[in-house]
Design an enzyme around this catalytic site. Structure first.
Site, PDB file in Angstrom:
ATOM      1  N   HIS A   1      17.495 -47.626  -7.959  1.00 52.35           N
ATOM      2  CA  HIS A   1      16.168 -47.476  -8.574  1.00 52.35           C
ATOM      3  C   HIS A   1      15.634 -48.885  -8.862  1.00 52.35           C
ATOM      4  O   HIS A   1      16.047 -49.533  -9.825  1.00 52.35           O
ATOM      5  CB  HIS A   1      16.321 -46.670  -9.871  1.00 52.35           C
ATOM      6  CG  HIS A   1      15.056 -46.412 -10.609  1.00 52.35           C
ATOM      7  ND1 HIS A   1      14.619 -45.133 -10.893  1.00 52.35           N
ATOM      8  CD2 HIS A   1      14.137 -47.242 -11.154  1.00 52.35           C
ATOM      9  CE1 HIS A   1      13.482 -45.188 -11.571  1.00 52.35           C
ATOM     10  NE2 HIS A   1      13.176 -46.467 -11.746  1.00 52.35           N
TER      11      HIS A   1
ATOM     12  N   CYS B   1       7.917 -49.630 -18.068  1.00 52.09           N
ATOM     13  CA  CYS B   1       8.855 -49.141 -19.071  1.00 52.09           C
ATOM     14  C   CYS B   1       8.340 -49.507 -20.457  1.00 52.09           C
ATOM     15  O   CYS B   1       8.072 -50.679 -20.726  1.00 52.09           O
ATOM     16  CB  CYS B   1      10.241 -49.740 -18.856  1.00 52.09           C
ATOM     17  SG  CYS B   1      11.440 -49.194 -20.099  1.00 52.09           S
TER      18      CYS B   1
END
Length: 300
Positions: free
Chosen positions: A205, A238
């Site tokens: 990822h 994030c």
């Protein structure tokens, strides 16, 4: 026949979780369904976290309730604890992703616990999932570096991944949360991890902060990895790592895989169309290089 690469589409969850523009529930549902129509067979649809922490995911239950399920597609929800798992199960998800990190600083910022505490907290989730027949997927964040603790040793990533597999996760996604990794660092990590973790249980990822996501994916292919996370349009970020930018764009990964002779089962044009749809609802251009090339009329 071309060798198959499995892509977990994370755009509806990881891609949208950091957007300041509120995306209506029906638009999120349409995004998921467009990606499934494009060939996605594993897709993160929402996250059952506290809405004060991640406001963009406040309608997770409504998203799942509105989805028209297709056979053979794994509809994944993320959950940080047993309470989140229970909400995801009640909403009708068929797979739950649990997430921790390879650094205590990030784990504490994300879930208020050390890595060891967060992993221990997954024991009741794993037990409930086994009883309910729900499959578990694991995440390890900050595989190269942590915005709080600095550089992360590959051995730590390996150990956390093994703990998640012992809990019953069908695969563990290793996340370059801040997007600082390079192919050399990817190779060093996989040299360590793959000595003990089966390659078919590993997904990569990558975030594209420094433009290395596709290059890192190609290096991972060289090590035998055939499972990746990607986000349509390159959306992402994030809330607990402010330097993180978008994910590896699904279109960019498909383009690279097609040119390298791999089969993903995803239509580049259809994924690009899905990204275009969601991109029209946010207040910034999509970072995907393929999207930009298609928008400018360039031909591959």
């Amino acid at each position: 026949m071309s060798e198959r690469v499995h892509i977990t589409e994370v755009g509806p969850r990881d891609g949208l979780q950091n957007e300041s523009t509120w995306i209506p529930t029906d638009v999120k549902v349409a995004f998921v369904e467009a990606l499934v129509a494009a060939g996605a067979q594993a897709i993160e649809c929402a996250s059952f976290v506290h809405p004060e922490k991640v406001p963009a995911m406040a309608d997770a239950a409504e998203v799942f309730a509105a989805l028209e399920r297709r056979p053979g597609v794994r509809y994944i929800a993320t959950a940080p604890n047993l309470k989140g798992y229970a909400r995801a199960r009640e909403a009708g998800c068929d797979a739950v992703a649990i997430f921790t990190a390879a650094s205590d600083g990030f784990s504490r910022a994300n879930v208020g616990m050390s890595v060891a505490e967060s992993v221990a907290g997954f024991d009741p989730v794993a037990a409930a999932a086994a009883q309910d027949g729900i499959t578990l997927r694991g995440y390890v964040s900050t595989i190269f570096a942590c915005p709080y603790d600095g550089e992360v040793a590959p051995e730590v990533v390996r150990d956390v991944a093994l703990q998640l597999l012992e809990l019953g996760c069908y695969e563990v996604s290793l996340g370059d949360t801040t997007g600082v990794g390079t192919p050399a660092e990817t190779g060093r990590l996989l040299d360590v991890v793959l000595r003990e973790v089966p390659v078919d249980r590993v997904a990569m990822h990558f975030h594209d902060t420094w433009g290395m996501a596709v290059a890192n994916a190609i290096e991972s292919l060289r090590y035998g990895v055939r499972r990746f996370d990607a986000s349509a349009g390159g959306l992402g970020g994030c809330p607990f790592a402010m330097s993180a930018t978008g994910n590896l764009a699904t279109e960019d990964l498909i383009y690279a895989l097609d040119r390298l002779g791999y089969e993903s089962g995803l239509s580049l044009d259809a994924v690009a169309s899905a990204a275009e749809m969601i991109g029209s609802r946010i207040d910034r251009p999509l970072p995907s290089r393929v999207h930009q090339a298609l928008a400018s009329g360039r031909k591959g």
